[in-house]
Scaffold this active site. Structure first.
Site, PDB file in Angstrom:
ATOM      1  N   LYS A 210       0.957  -1.292  -0.010  1.00 15.42           N
ATOM      2  CA  LYS A 210      -0.065  -0.105  -0.156  1.00 15.42           C
ATOM      3  C   LYS A 210       0.932   1.363   0.069  1.00 15.42           C
ATOM      4  O   LYS A 210       0.512   2.247  -0.801  1.00 15.42           O
ATOM      5  CB  LYS A 210      -0.967  -0.215   1.304  1.00 15.42           C
ATOM      6  N   GLU A 216      10.551  -4.579   4.505  1.00 15.01           N
ATOM      7  CA  GLU A 216      10.742  -6.115   4.007  1.00 15.01           C
ATOM      8  C   GLU A 216      10.242  -6.146   2.608  1.00 15.01           C
ATOM      9  O   GLU A 216      11.010  -6.842   1.785  1.00 15.01           O
ATOM     10  CB  GLU A 216       9.683  -7.067   4.688  1.00 15.01           C
ATOM     11  N   GLY A 271      -4.987  -2.005   5.039  1.00 15.59           N
ATOM     12  CA  GLY A 271      -4.064  -3.123   4.542  1.00 15.59           C
ATOM     13  C   GLY A 271      -4.753  -4.623   4.762  1.00 15.59           C
ATOM     14  O   GLY A 271      -4.741  -5.293   4.004  1.00 15.59           O
ATOM     15  N   ARG A 272      -5.190  -4.676   5.894  1.00 11.45           N
ATOM     16  CA  ARG A 272      -5.903  -5.915   6.400  1.00 11.45           C
ATOM     17  C   ARG A 272      -7.312  -6.087   5.900  1.00 11.45           C
ATOM     18  O   ARG A 272      -7.761  -7.028   6.186  1.00 11.45           O
ATOM     19  CB  ARG A 272      -5.823  -6.118   8.066  1.00 11.45           C
ATOM     20  N   GLU A 357      -4.685  -6.843  14.745  1.00 13.51           N
ATOM     21  CA  GLU A 357      -4.310  -5.413  14.310  1.00 13.51           C
ATOM     22  C   GLU A 357      -5.343  -4.449  14.537  1.00 13.51           C
ATOM     23  O   GLU A 357      -5.142  -3.282  14.711  1.00 13.51           O
ATOM     24  CB  GLU A 357      -3.771  -5.385  12.882  1.00 13.51           C
ATOM     25  N   HIS A 388      -5.427 -33.548  17.049  1.00 21.12           N
ATOM     26  CA  HIS A 388      -4.332 -34.387  17.901  1.00 21.12           C
ATOM     27  C   HIS A 388      -3.029 -33.736  18.263  1.00 21.12           C
ATOM     28  O   HIS A 388      -2.050 -34.050  18.160  1.00 21.12           O
ATOM     29  CB  HIS A 388      -3.808 -35.495  16.457  1.00 21.12           C
ATOM     30  N   LYS A 508       9.508  -0.845  14.289  1.00 21.98           N
ATOM     31  CA  LYS A 508       9.950  -0.364  12.901  1.00 21.98           C
ATOM     32  C   LYS A 508      11.094   0.705  13.157  1.00 21.98           C
ATOM     33  O   LYS A 508      12.049   0.744  12.540  1.00 21.98           O
ATOM     34  CB  LYS A 508       8.953   0.219  12.175  1.00 21.98           C
TER      35      LYS A 508
HETATM   36  O1  F6P Z   1       3.209  -3.122   9.711  1.00 25.55           O
HETATM   37  C1  F6P Z   1       1.974  -3.152   9.704  1.00 25.55           C
HETATM   38  C2  F6P Z   1       1.526  -2.747   8.220  1.00 25.55           C
HETATM   39  O2  F6P Z   1       1.456  -1.599   8.238  1.00 25.55           O
HETATM   40  C3  F6P Z   1       0.124  -3.706   7.897  1.00 25.55           C
HETATM   41  O3  F6P Z   1      -0.952  -2.823   8.535  1.00 25.55           O
HETATM   42  C4  F6P Z   1       0.168  -3.776   6.699  1.00 25.55           C
HETATM   43  O4  F6P Z   1      -0.865  -4.704   6.012  1.00 25.55           O
HETATM   44  C5  F6P Z   1       1.442  -4.144   6.315  1.00 25.55           C
HETATM   45  O5  F6P Z   1       2.366  -3.276   7.170  1.00 25.55           O
HETATM   46  C6  F6P Z   1       2.122  -3.815   4.989  1.00 25.55           C
HETATM   47  O6  F6P Z   1       1.913  -2.492   4.526  1.00 25.55           O
HETATM   48  P1  F6P Z   1       2.001  -2.107   2.873  1.00 25.55           P
HETATM   49  O7  F6P Z   1       1.104  -2.876   2.057  1.00 25.55           O
HETATM   50  O8  F6P Z   1       2.147  -0.701   3.030  1.00 25.55           O
HETATM   51  O9  F6P Z   1       3.379  -2.596   2.634  1.00 25.55           O
END
Ligand code: F6P
Length: 543
Positions: A210, A216, A271-272, A357, A388, A508
């Site tokens: 987003k 990452e 995002g979620r 979240e 199990h 972060k």
């Molecule tokens: O670190 C949390 C977060 O902001 C989430 O809410 C989001 O889904 C994820 O990181 C990834 O964010 P982006 O889509 O901006 O890379």
């Protein structure tokens, strides 16, 4: 909007629920069912092809009445209406919360800041559909003229969990000659394993973020770029092997992806809550545009149900209110999600971000402490495997763990008696949890006295059972929207902002600072707490 809503503890229904819970806690589901056998069929509700049996909860008609009063006194309806009409209910980020617009039919209109957002949603869906067809038909060629066979989604959190979950859930409907992989972790192993048997000539990366700034994802995207250029050499190759899914066109262009190959969405999609936006491009490529539209129809039907159905028969409201009931009046710390459908193996992981979240918050919208527990911990695994492993604790441990069982009347892969066995286990587990086995029953089986306490099942452990005909794209849409709106219901009761996520920020910031210290060529002067400084020194000396 929250002004006229009294603090939780002073809402009359909250106080009434406290008293009511005191009278209900000592009662056993065995007795509750005995005095009210019709509850087995009465405490059920159906919508959008989902059947919910919530009769095995520690509730009575009075509980439901009070929970619904609590919802009304908490402004649930008004808050939902504010969401559906594009009001900026995510107040800490001053944003509308409009994932419901992502599945609104073309004929609808939802206005944010003076603009109808629905046409834009459909423009992106159409662009996604055209692109998905190019990939699926083999018409989109890689830089060296070969069709794409491998699709790798790079993203994390909401830009990963939804796509992975949906791909796994709908794999049966996917185009099997395409390979899909998902890279999320900054651990280089994730990327290395994803590409080890792929060739760049046939590989397409979907960089899903987003913000297009997430550490990452950007790190993995740069490694993907280097891996691609390592073999294909020319930077022009990037345009044939990379597309971006983002709200940040500037950062996409800066990365080197042509914005013509960008699929956009909007800041009013959390995002979620984004798996049905352009973030679902991998899903659409896998299952095709028609199935994707059916997924959206499932979402939309649950939206309409949530918005219009009286709370007594409203599936997401009932699920959300029951979660509040156990969290706040029975001190339950967790909710177990137990899908009896192998294709839903990533559904609990997906729900973890959606629920935790969203509702892992300790202050209300006004910034005051929430004087009650909020978001429970969601977890789970598919059945029967979990039986199990951790079910022992659910049956005989000391904690109360409300469970949601999810099952289907029909299997996607009918095989002998497998499906009947699977479903027999759903009904058996819920029955055992609720009714248990008394010491008298154990003794009657001739069990030696010292073993009797070990073989007793206390029961009185609540569960919901959700049933649908078969796992289809439509059903998946209804299921995800069901939990989205259950989360919404819980958040409305607790008067929290279910749509921000400030809790991810501190880690972060610290990680960025520590990375600089780890990589510093000269000995950094460390001013962390003694434990952290010591660990950084140790790592620097051993890396
Ligand atoms: O670190 C949390 C977060 O902001 C989430 O809410 C989001 O889904 C994820 O990181 C990834 O964010 P982006 O889509 O901006 O890379």
């Amino acid at each position: 909007m929250t002004d006229r809503i009294a603090p939780l503890a002073s809402r009359p229904a909250w106080k009434a629920l406290q008293q009511h819970a005191d009278t209900l806690r000592p009662q056993h589901l065995r007795d509750i069912f005995q005095t009210d056998p019709s509850r087995g069929s009465r405490f059920t509700a159906q919508a959008c092809g989902l059947f919910l049996d919530y009769s095995k909860n520690r509730i009575t008609d009075e509980t439901l009445k009070l929970l619904i009063e609590l919802a009304n006194q908490s402004g649930l309806r008004e808050r939902a209406e504010a969401m559906f009409t594009g009001k900026k209910i995510n107040t800490t980020e001053n944003r509308a919360v409009l994932h419901v617009a992502l599945r609104a039919p073309r004929s609808e209109s939802i206005v944010v800041d003076g603009e109808d957002v629905v046409p834009g949603v459909h423009q992106v869906l159409d662009k996604m559909a055209a692109f998905a067809e190019l990939i699926r038909s083999g018409a989109w060629l890689g830089y060296t003229g070969k069709p794409i066979r491998n699709i790798i989604n790079i993203g994390i959190g909401g830009s990963d969990l939804g796509p992975v979950m949906a791909y796994e859930a709908l794999r049966h409907y996917s185009q099997r000659d395409l390979n899909f992989r998902f890279v999320s972790n900054v651990d280089g192993t994730d990327f290395a394993e994803a590409v080890r048997d792929f060739h760049p000539e046939e590989t397409l990366f979907l960089v899903a973020s987003k913000t297009f700034t997430t550490l990452e994802t950007m790190t993995n995207a740069h490694s993907a770029r280097a891996w691609t250029l390592g073999r294909l050499k020319q930077t022009e190759a990037i345009a044939r092997h990379f597309v971006a899914i983002s709200t940040n066109a500037e950062a996409v262009a800066k990365f080197g992806i042509d914005t013509a190959n960008m699929f956009g969405f909007w800041d009013w999609v959390g995002g979620r809550y984004s798996m049905d936006s352009a973030i679902g491009l991998s899903t659409m490529i896998a299952i095709g545009p028609e199935n994707f539209r059916s997924l959206l129809e499932g979402f939309h039907s649950m939206d309409v149900h949530f918005r219009t159905t009286p709370l007594e028969k409203n599936l997401p409201a009932l699920l959300g209110l029951l979660t509040v009931w156990y969290t706040n009046f029975f001190n339950a710390q967790t909710v177990a999600i137990l899908p009896y459908e192998q294709y839903l193996k990533r559904f609990p992981a997906y729900l973890q971000q959606l629920t935790m979240e969203s509702n892992g918050k300790h202050v209300t919208l006004d910034g005051a402490e929430v004087l009650a527990d909020t978001g429970p911990i969601y977890w789970g695994e598919p059945g029967t495997n979990g039986q199990h492993s951790f079910y022992q604790l659910i049956h005989q441990g000391t904690r109360l763990i409300p469970c949601d069982f999810i099952g289907f009347y029909k299997s996607i892969n009918p095989l002998g008696r497998h499906h009947d066995m699977l479903m027999a286990n759903v009904f058996a587990q819920a029955e055992a949890l609720a009714f248990g086995k008394t010491a008298a029953e154990v003794r009657a089986e001739g069990v030696p006295e010292p073993l009797v306490p070990h073989k007793v099942f206390a029961g009185n452990r609540p569960s919901n059972i959700l049933l649908a005909e078969r796992l289809t794209p439509y059903t998946l849409g209804t299921l995800v929207a069901l939990y989205e709106h259950s989360v919404f219901t819980q958040g409305a009761i607790w008067s929290i902002d279910s749509f921000d996520q400030w809790g991810v920020e501190l880690g972060k910031v610290l990680a960025t600072r520590i990375l600089g210290e780890i990589e510093s060529p000269s000995e950094p002067s460390l001013t962390h707490d003694p434990s952290t400084s010591n660990l950084i020194r140790l790592y620097r000396s051993q890396r």
